[in-house]
Design an enzyme around this catalytic site. Structure first.
Site, PDB file in Angstrom:
ATOM      1  N   ASP A  60      13.008   5.126   8.127  1.00  0.00           N
ATOM      2  CA  ASP A  60      11.606   4.780   7.887  1.00  0.00           C
ATOM      3  C   ASP A  60      10.895   5.871   7.088  1.00  0.00           C
ATOM      4  OD1 ASP A  60      11.991   2.497   9.587  1.00  0.00           O
ATOM      5  OD2 ASP A  60      11.687   3.797  11.321  1.00  0.00           O
ATOM      6  N   GLU A 214       7.729  -5.873   8.510  1.00  0.00           N
ATOM      7  CA  GLU A 214       7.349  -4.545   9.002  1.00  0.00           C
ATOM      8  C   GLU A 214       7.339  -3.559   7.842  1.00  0.00           C
ATOM      9  OE1 GLU A 214      10.440  -4.031  11.879  1.00  0.00           O
ATOM     10  OE2 GLU A 214      11.901  -3.383  10.400  1.00  0.00           O
TER      11      GLU A 214
END
Length: 527
Positions: A60, A214
């Site tokens: 991420d 997301e």
């Protein structure tokens, strides 16, 4: 890839890749170069790099361009100190600066690093068994001090992406196509989250983990805001995770889908990088454009999601495309930047204060966990805790190679069990420890055999992880002679798709029981 024979004889080899740079007519062979402790590094030293730019678990990625400097951090989950900030000036070579998060607020997922005005911000989703929310921390200098996290009271969303509208308004874009307005100071939310974007949908016969929109990231370029989103699930099938994009002339929409979605997706099981997604756009030092995202290395879910760098080309219609293909080949570096020496050593002679966060981190530490540590006389003094690695909050490292070896001198007080581990989480780990009478073998996250210990309360232990084949060796004379321990293991299944949690298998050390363990001359070597 390095053979077991080559590794055991100290050969510094790398994984081979076909080399075709932009404009090159002749294919050549490339291998990763080696840095601290023989760890692989992306920069090939000839104007090209070979992914990953950050090996090991760096998922991420959130990246900030701040003048000629770049800063990046990643999800750190239950490791504390967390949110290590990395610094680069060429997008390829990175060095750790500091860990911004010291207060345990739970498992940290997909943070956002940004700068607004002269102040730096971290937006931090975190969860415990009883609470989920997102937090914000701030600093006037990237190196800190960073504030304690402030609760934004966002229990139903993850992956905040910061954006500033054409009218100066501040927003967090959230999972599932939602957003929430921020106060002008960025330290609280105004109103409730609202749904503003319906992400592009893939064909129904594609093999994915879940739709799972997301990781929204906003980049303003030219007359458009570009919204990049991850869909397909971040793990599970290698073909699931992907990168999609949309654009709008206003931060308030409407959003137009990219005509070539998905922009990045693993389509074959034999590709080098699986489950690629969660991308951010960033401008390079030479005005080129790039995308940073994560992916799993083929066959090495145990290494977690690694950070990848993909060249971006803006097209005449105002869209952009990722041009790195499957990222299996070397790519030309951006020019005009300054190259630092990449990474940091994992070996530690304990001659300086422990590099908590930048090197070592606790797993699920309790309040005051750092008080267990004292460094003196070139030894790490570690107070024991719990009864096994599962309850001891072990000290762990992020190792990014397919094979490596680590070892240490260990001395224990009566009543202490200590050793070396390969640790995924409190329910899945392996390793070797000892008390004053017996060894203890750790396998599958449980304590198994307890053969007699002929060395007493002091010995040197060594763990070799050779492409998922794990062996242990012991020495009673400080490493001059070694004896193979009679228990080998295979750990290719110690990963998220078996256990969940999105973590990696990490080397480290532990001390359990009552008393203290002392560690000296910790050495790590990749191969």
């Amino acid at each position: 890839m390095t053979s077991r024979r080559a590794f055991l004889h100290g050969a510094a080899a790398g994984a081979a890749a076909t080399f075709v740079g932009a404009g090159d007519a002749v294919a050549q062979t490339a291998t990763w170069r080696r840095g601290h402790d023989n760890q692989r590094i992306a920069d090939l030293g000839d104007g090209h790099f070979l992914n990953p730019v950050m090996s090991g678990d760096h998922p991420d990625p959130t990246i900030l361009k701040d003048g000629r400097d770049y800063y990046m951090t990643f999800s750190t989950f239950d490791s504390y100190p967390g949110l290590v900030l990395w610094h680069s000036r060429d997008l390829v070579n990175w060095t750790p600066l500091t860990a911004a998060l010291t207060k345990n607020i739970g498992s940290v997922w997909a943070p956002e690093l940004c700068k607004h005005g002269s102040r730096y911000f971290l937006y931090i989703p975190a969860r415990t068994e009883s609470r989920r929310s997102s937090y914000v921390a701030w600093a006037d200098r990237i190196t800190g001090p960073w504030s304690d996290p402030i609760d934004l009271n966002l229990p139903d969303h993850i992956d905040p992406g910061h954006a500033v509208g054409e009218d100066g308004s501040r927003w967090l874009f959230l999972s599932n196509g939602d957003r929430v307005r921020l106060a002008d100071d960025g330290l609280s939310c105004v109103g409730k989250p609202e749904h503003v974007y319906d992400p592009w949908r893939y064909p129904e016969d594609w093999v994915v983990e879940a739709f799972a929109p997301e990781g929204p990231k906003i980049t303003r370029h030219g007359e458009y805001f570009y919204l990049i989103t991850a869909i397909g699930g971040t793990a599970g099938p290698p073909t699931g995770h992907m990168v999609i994009a949309a654009r709008s002339k206003s931060i308030h929409g409407p959003w137009e889908h990219h005509p070539k979605n998905p922009l990045v997706r693993t389509t074959r099981h034999d590709e080098r990088w699986w489950s690629r997604g969660h991308a951010t756009l960033v401008e390079g030092p030479d005005a080129s454009w790039w995308s940073v995202y994560h992916g799993y290395e083929n066959g090495y879910w145990t290494l977690g999601r690694q950070a990848l760098l993909d060249p971006v080309e803006w097209t005449k219609d105002g869209w952009f495309e990722m041009r790195g293909g499957d990222l299996s080949r070397p790519i030309r570096k951006p020019t005009g930047g300054e190259a630092f020496r990449h990474g940091a050593p994992l070996s530690d002679d304990f001659s300086a204060p422990l590099a908590l966060g930048r090197q070592w981190s606790f797993f699920k530490p309790g309040a005051g966990e750092a008080s267990r540590i004292r460094v003196a006389d070139r030894r790490l003094h570690l107070k024991a805790r719990g009864t096994a690695p599962s309850s001891s909050s072990p000290l762990l490292l992020v190792a990014g190679d397919q094979g490596y070896r680590f070892e240490a001198d260990i001395e224990i007080d009566p009543g202490v069990t200590a050793g070396l581990v390969l640790f995924y989480d409190e329910r899945l780990y392996c390793g070797l420890g000892f008390d004053e009478r017996r060894f203890v073998t750790h396998q599958y996250g449980i304590e198994r055999g307890r053969p007699a210990n002929a060395h007493g309360r002091k010995m040197r232990l060594r763990v070799t992880n050779d492409h998922h084949i794990v062996t242990f060796d012991t020495s009673g004379d400080g490493g001059r002679t070694w004896k193979r321990f009679d228990r080998g293991m295979e750990v290719s299944g110690y990963h998220h798709n078996v256990r969940g949690g999105f973590l990696m298998l990490r080397p480290g050390l532990y001390a359990a029981g009552e008393g203290e363990a002392r560690f000296a001359n910790f050495t790590f070597r990749a191969g």
